[in-house]
Write a protein that holds these residues in place. Sequence first.
Motif, PDB file in Angstrom:
ATOM      1  N   VAL B 261       0.830  -1.196   0.000  1.00  0.00           N
ATOM      2  CA  VAL B 261       0.000   0.000   0.000  1.00  0.00           C
ATOM      3  C   VAL B 261       0.869   1.253   0.000  1.00  0.00           C
ATOM      4  O   VAL B 261       0.642   2.182  -0.780  1.00  0.00           O
ATOM      5  CB  VAL B 261      -0.954  -0.028   1.220  1.00  0.00           C
ATOM      6  N   VAL B 262       1.890   1.261   0.856  1.00  0.00           N
ATOM      7  CA  VAL B 262       2.735   2.454   0.948  1.00  0.00           C
ATOM      8  C   VAL B 262       3.413   2.724  -0.387  1.00  0.00           C
ATOM      9  O   VAL B 262       3.447   3.858  -0.877  1.00  0.00           O
ATOM     10  CB  VAL B 262       3.774   2.285   2.083  1.00  0.00           C
ATOM     11  N   SER B 263       3.922   1.674  -1.006  1.00  0.00           N
ATOM     12  CA  SER B 263       4.583   1.862  -2.289  1.00  0.00           C
ATOM     13  C   SER B 263       3.603   2.394  -3.336  1.00  0.00           C
ATOM     14  O   SER B 263       3.907   3.329  -4.075  1.00  0.00           O
ATOM     15  CB  SER B 263       5.183   0.539  -2.753  1.00  0.00           C
ATOM     16  N   THR B 264       2.416   1.809  -3.383  1.00  0.00           N
ATOM     17  CA  THR B 264       1.463   2.192  -4.418  1.00  0.00           C
ATOM     18  C   THR B 264       1.037   3.653  -4.285  1.00  0.00           C
ATOM     19  O   THR B 264       0.968   4.381  -5.272  1.00  0.00           O
ATOM     20  CB  THR B 264       0.224   1.286  -4.346  1.00  0.00           C
ATOM     21  N   MET B 341      -4.360   3.844   2.205  1.00  0.00           N
ATOM     22  CA  MET B 341      -3.198   4.577   2.692  1.00  0.00           C
ATOM     23  C   MET B 341      -3.473   5.134   4.087  1.00  0.00           C
ATOM     24  O   MET B 341      -2.583   5.124   4.950  1.00  0.00           O
ATOM     25  CB  MET B 341      -2.873   5.698   1.716  1.00  0.00           C
ATOM     26  N   LEU B 342      -4.703   5.601   4.330  1.00  0.00           N
ATOM     27  CA  LEU B 342      -5.028   6.117   5.662  1.00  0.00           C
ATOM     28  C   LEU B 342      -4.864   5.010   6.704  1.00  0.00           C
ATOM     29  O   LEU B 342      -4.274   5.219   7.766  1.00  0.00           O
ATOM     30  CB  LEU B 342      -6.456   6.652   5.692  1.00  0.00           C
ATOM     31  N   TYR B 343      -5.406   3.852   6.388  1.00  0.00           N
ATOM     32  CA  TYR B 343      -5.242   2.726   7.319  1.00  0.00           C
ATOM     33  C   TYR B 343      -3.766   2.398   7.493  1.00  0.00           C
ATOM     34  O   TYR B 343      -3.315   2.071   8.594  1.00  0.00           O
ATOM     35  CB  TYR B 343      -5.984   1.490   6.807  1.00  0.00           C
ATOM     36  N   ALA B 344      -2.999   2.477   6.402  1.00  0.00           N
ATOM     37  CA  ALA B 344      -1.573   2.149   6.499  1.00  0.00           C
ATOM     38  C   ALA B 344      -0.858   3.141   7.413  1.00  0.00           C
ATOM     39  O   ALA B 344       0.006   2.758   8.207  1.00  0.00           O
ATOM     40  CB  ALA B 344      -0.934   2.144   5.110  1.00  0.00           C
ATOM     41  N   PHE B 345      -1.225   4.418   7.294  1.00  0.00           N
ATOM     42  CA  PHE B 345      -0.645   5.402   8.212  1.00  0.00           C
ATOM     43  C   PHE B 345      -1.010   5.051   9.652  1.00  0.00           C
ATOM     44  O   PHE B 345      -0.163   5.125  10.557  1.00  0.00           O
ATOM     45  CB  PHE B 345      -1.142   6.804   7.884  1.00  0.00           C
ATOM     46  N   GLY B 386      -4.288  -2.380  16.560  1.00  0.00           N
ATOM     47  CA  GLY B 386      -3.739  -1.203  15.908  1.00  0.00           C
ATOM     48  C   GLY B 386      -2.859  -1.576  14.736  1.00  0.00           C
ATOM     49  O   GLY B 386      -2.824  -0.896  13.718  1.00  0.00           O
ATOM     50  N   GLY B 387      -2.137  -2.673  14.862  1.00  0.00           N
ATOM     51  CA  GLY B 387      -1.286  -3.112  13.775  1.00  0.00           C
ATOM     52  C   GLY B 387      -2.045  -3.990  12.805  1.00  0.00           C
ATOM     53  O   GLY B 387      -2.388  -3.589  11.696  1.00  0.00           O
ATOM     54  N   MET B 388      -2.349  -5.208  13.238  1.00  0.00           N
ATOM     55  CA  MET B 388      -2.870  -6.193  12.306  1.00  0.00           C
ATOM     56  C   MET B 388      -4.239  -5.841  11.741  1.00  0.00           C
ATOM     57  O   MET B 388      -4.482  -5.971  10.553  1.00  0.00           O
ATOM     58  CB  MET B 388      -2.942  -7.544  13.013  1.00  0.00           C
ATOM     59  N   LEU B 393      -7.685  -4.141   7.304  1.00  0.00           N
ATOM     60  CA  LEU B 393      -8.655  -3.242   6.682  1.00  0.00           C
ATOM     61  C   LEU B 393      -8.014  -2.496   5.510  1.00  0.00           C
ATOM     62  O   LEU B 393      -8.644  -2.302   4.469  1.00  0.00           O
ATOM     63  CB  LEU B 393      -9.184  -2.252   7.723  1.00  0.00           C
ATOM     64  N   SER B 394      -6.753  -2.110   5.698  1.00  0.00           N
ATOM     65  CA  SER B 394      -6.031  -1.474   4.604  1.00  0.00           C
ATOM     66  C   SER B 394      -6.013  -2.399   3.385  1.00  0.00           C
ATOM     67  O   SER B 394      -6.332  -1.981   2.270  1.00  0.00           O
ATOM     68  CB  SER B 394      -4.609  -1.158   5.060  1.00  0.00           C
ATOM     69  N   GLY B 395      -5.658  -3.670   3.642  1.00  0.00           N
ATOM     70  CA  GLY B 395      -5.577  -4.630   2.553  1.00  0.00           C
ATOM     71  C   GLY B 395      -6.925  -4.893   1.914  1.00  0.00           C
ATOM     72  O   GLY B 395      -7.038  -4.973   0.685  1.00  0.00           O
ATOM     73  N   ILE B 396      -7.955  -5.011   2.752  1.00  0.00           N
ATOM     74  CA  ILE B 396      -9.296  -5.265   2.196  1.00  0.00           C
ATOM     75  C   ILE B 396      -9.703  -4.098   1.294  1.00  0.00           C
ATOM     76  O   ILE B 396     -10.216  -4.299   0.194  1.00  0.00           O
ATOM     77  CB  ILE B 396     -10.319  -5.464   3.337  1.00  0.00           C
ATOM     78  N   HIS B 397      -9.462  -2.869   1.744  1.00  0.00           N
ATOM     79  CA  HIS B 397      -9.829  -1.725   0.916  1.00  0.00           C
ATOM     80  C   HIS B 397      -8.973  -1.645  -0.336  1.00  0.00           C
ATOM     81  O   HIS B 397      -9.431  -1.204  -1.378  1.00  0.00           O
ATOM     82  CB  HIS B 397      -9.712  -0.424   1.724  1.00  0.00           C
ATOM     83  N   PHE B 398      -7.702  -2.080  -0.196  1.00  0.00           N
ATOM     84  CA  PHE B 398      -6.790  -2.006  -1.334  1.00  0.00           C
ATOM     85  C   PHE B 398      -7.185  -3.016  -2.410  1.00  0.00           C
ATOM     86  O   PHE B 398      -7.246  -2.690  -3.599  1.00  0.00           O
ATOM     87  CB  PHE B 398      -5.363  -2.268  -0.837  1.00  0.00           C
TER      88      PHE B 398
END
Lengths: 111, 536, 251
Positions: B261-264, B341-345, B386-388, B393-398
Amino acid sequence: MSEPHAHDNAAAHGEDEHHIVSWRVYLAIVLILLAATGTTAAVSYVDLGIFNAVVALAIGVTKATLVVLFFMHVKYSTKLTKLTVASGIFTFLVLIGMTLADYITRAWGNW
Amino acid sequence: MNYLSKEKGLLSWLLTGDHKRIAILYLISITFFFFIGGALAGLIRLELLTPQPDLMAADTYNKVFSMHGIIMVFLFLVPSVPATIGNFCLPMMVGAKDLALPKINLLSWYLYVAAGVLMLYTMIAGGVDTGWTFTTPLSTHYLNSHVISAGMAAFIAGFSSIFTGLNFIVTTHKMRAPGMTWFRLPLFVWSHYAASILMILGTPVLAISLVLIMLERVAGIGVFDPAKGGDPLLFQHLFWFYSHPAVYIMILPGMGVISEVVSTFARKRVFGYTAVAFSSVAIAVFAFFVWEHHMFIMGVSNYSTLVFSLLTMLVAVPSAIKIFNWTFTLYQGSITFETPMLYAFGFMGLFTIGGLTGVFLGTTGADIHLTETYFIVAHFHFVMVGGMLMAFLSGIHFWWPKMTGRMYPEKISQLAALITFLGFNLTFFPQFILGMMGMPRRYAAYPPEFQTLNVFSTAGATVLGVGYLLPILYLTWSLKYGEIAGGNPWQATGLEWQTQSPPLTENFPEIPIMDHEAYDYEWLERQREKEVPSVG
Amino acid sequence: MSDSQVIVHGAEKAGHHEHPSYQRHHFETTAQQFDATNFAMWIFLLTEIMFFGGLFMAYLIFRNWYYPAFVEGSHQLSMFWGTMNTTVLIVSSFTMAMGVWCAEKKLKNGLVWSLILTFLLGLGFLGIKSIEWTEKVEKHHVPGFHYSIQAFTNPASDPEVYKEYHDNPLPPDMAAHTQVYFFLYFAMTGMHALHMVIGVGILAVMIFLARAGAYTNGHFTFVENFGLYWHFVDIIWIFLYPLLYLISRHT
C-alpha cells in the motif's frame, strides 16, 4: 543472486530425470539398520553410566540419518530439500536447547 | 467472464479449488467470527464501565474474556490476512494459476469451519474460562468449563493454518512465473513466506501441548499439574514456543500489506527492498528465540531471563528496519491519501507504539511491574488491533476492487478509517496509563479511582465499533452499486493488477513473464503508453 | 529467465492435450507438479518433527526429574516385543523403499508385492503394539485408569520382572511418578500408532490402485510421498525404542 531460484524451477529434478537409487543400496542400508538395532539392544545391558543414554541416542541418530539420506533420498535431493530437513532439526534443537537454558540454570547461584 | 461468474450454485463454492473463491469463503467466515469476538469485547468494556462487577458475575466475565481471546486469536487474527488476502493475491503475485495444492487449501477452510463450529459449541455449552492461554494447572485441574472442546477447536484451527502456510511456501518456491526471481517478488509474498515458516514450525508444538492438556484432563495425570509431579512451566514453554511466533504470524502478513500500500500510494519503489525482504525472514527466525519473555514472572531462571531479554530487544531491529524503510519510501513520494493509505498510516503509528512498548516489556525489571496489568493488554492490542487489524482493513480496501470488480465510496471509507483510528486510541491508550497505575488484567472489578480512564476506554470501544461496522455496510453496498473498478484502479505494479477485475478463474489469460523489478512504476508507465487499456 | 521456460510456456499455450492425464491444470509441467508435491510432503514432515518434538521435550524433562521411576517403568516393557517391533518397522521401511524403486522402474508386480509386504508388516507392528498395551492394561499400568504402583513400591510382587532386574523398591512418591513415564509411553507410542494406522489405511487403498497400474505409468509422486511419510514414522520409532525401552537394562 540473479537467479537463485533456477534450481528449484528447473525440470532437472522432476519425474522425468529422477535419480533412482539402486536396490543394492537399500539392501545394504536395511542390513546396517538391523545390525545397529541389535547393537543398541545389546549395549543397553552393559553398564556404561551416563554413556548408556549417549550411546543409545548416538546409534538412534545414526540410524535416523541413514533412513533420511538413503530411504528418503535426501542424499540425492535438491539443496532445497536438504535445507528443509536441516531447518526442521534446527528448530527442534532450538526448542530443546532454549528450554533447557531455563531448566539447567535455575539452580545456579542457589548453592 | 470471471472467477465469480464462471460457475454458479452453492456447490460450486463448497467444492471449489480456486484460491480466490476459497479466499472469499475465508473472508466471510473470519468476518463472522470477528464480529462474535468483537461483541464479546463490547461486553467486557461494558462490564468495566463501573468498578463493581454489576453487569455479569466474575466467572461469567472470565468466560467472556477467554472466549474473546480464543476466538480473536485462533479464528480471526491468525487466518485474517493470510487466508483471505494472501490466498487471493499470493498466487497472482507470483504469476501462478493457483496455489500449489488447491485441495489442501480447501481442506484448510473446512478445518477452519470445523474449528469455528466447535468454538461456537463451546460458547453455547457454557464457555471456557482459562484465558486464551489455557494456563495449566488451571485448565487441567481446577476448572470445570469446556476446556476440551475449546482446546480441540484451537487444535483444528492450528492445522488449518499449517495447511495455509504449507501451501504458501510450496507456491512461492515452485509456482513462480518465468522471470519472477526471488528479488522480484512483491514484499507481500516475502512476508507471507516468513509467516508461513512460523505457521508450519510453531503450530505443531501448540497442537501437542493442547493434546497433552486434553489427555491430562481425561486421565487425570500430572504432566502439567504440580500436585501430581507435573511441571506447569513445561506447558508455558511449549505454549509460548508457538504463541510467541504466533504474534509474528499475525503481524508479518500485515506488514506485507503495508509494503504494497505504501509503495502504491507514494508511487515509489519500497526503499531498501532487500532489507525489508530479509527483515521479514529475520523476524521469522528471531521469533523462535524469545518466547520466554512471556514467563519472566513465572519463576524461570534469572540467567535464561537475561538471555531471552536481550534476544527480545533484537527483534525490535528488523521491525524498526521495516518502519524506517516505509517512512523513507514516503520521503519525496507523490503521496495520495486514499482509504488504504489512511489505514496504512494508522498501522505505522500504532504498530510503532505497540512495538516499542514491547521493548519496555522485554526489559526484565519493567516487565515484573507491568506484566499482568492493563499495560500488557494495551501493548498487544496496539500490535494486534492497531497493527494487524489496521493492516487487514487497509488490505481489504486495497484489494476490494480486485476481488469484486467494484469501487467503494471513497469519502465514507476515509471517514471510517479516521473513526477507527480515533476510536482505537481512545480505547487503548488509557489502558497504558491504567497498567502503569497497576490495574491488573482479567478482573471484573477494579478500585474506583480507575474509573475515569475506564470510561474513556469504553467510550472509545463504542467509537471503534462504529468504525468496524461502517466498512461492512458500504462494502456490501458496493457489491451492487459500486463503480466498476477496472483492472488497475490504483495504478499499482503487482502482477495481480495486470489482469482484469475480478480475475479469470486461472488468473491470467496466459502465464505472464516477469521482465522488470517489483514496484517499477516506470515500467507501468511504459506499458500504459504501449497499449490501449483493454482489460477490465 | 532462461529461454527454455519461455518455450515451455509457448507449448502450454498451444494446447492442453499434450499433457499427461495426471497433470493438474495449474501446473506447467509434470516435473513442476512432482517437485511441488514432493516439497509439500517435506514441509508437512517438518510439522511432524515439531509435533513429536513437544513430546520429546516433555520426556527429556521428566526423565531427568524422575529417573528411578523411568528406569523401573521401562523394566516393565518387554525387551523382546520392543526389539521385534523395531525390526518389523525397519524391514517395512525397506519394503516401502523397494516399492518406490519398483514404481520408478515401472515394475507393477514388484510394486504391488512391496506394498502388500509393507502393509502386512505395518499390521504386524500394530498387532505387537496391541499385545504390549493389553499387558499394560492387565497389570494396571494405564495411567489414570485404575493405576497401581504396587510393582514399583514392592518389585518382588512382580516376579517375572523382578527375577531379571532385582529392582529396589521405590518410595511411594517416586513410584507414583511412574505414572508420568507410562503417560508419556502411551502418549508417544499412541501418537506413533495413530500415524501407523493412517499409513496402513492408505497402503490398503494404494495396493488396489497399484494393481490397476496407477503408479507405474511414470507418475509415482504419490508412492514417493507416501514413502517419505512411512520412513518418517519409522524414524520416530527409531528414537522411541531407545528412549522408552532401553533406559537402563543392566542390573
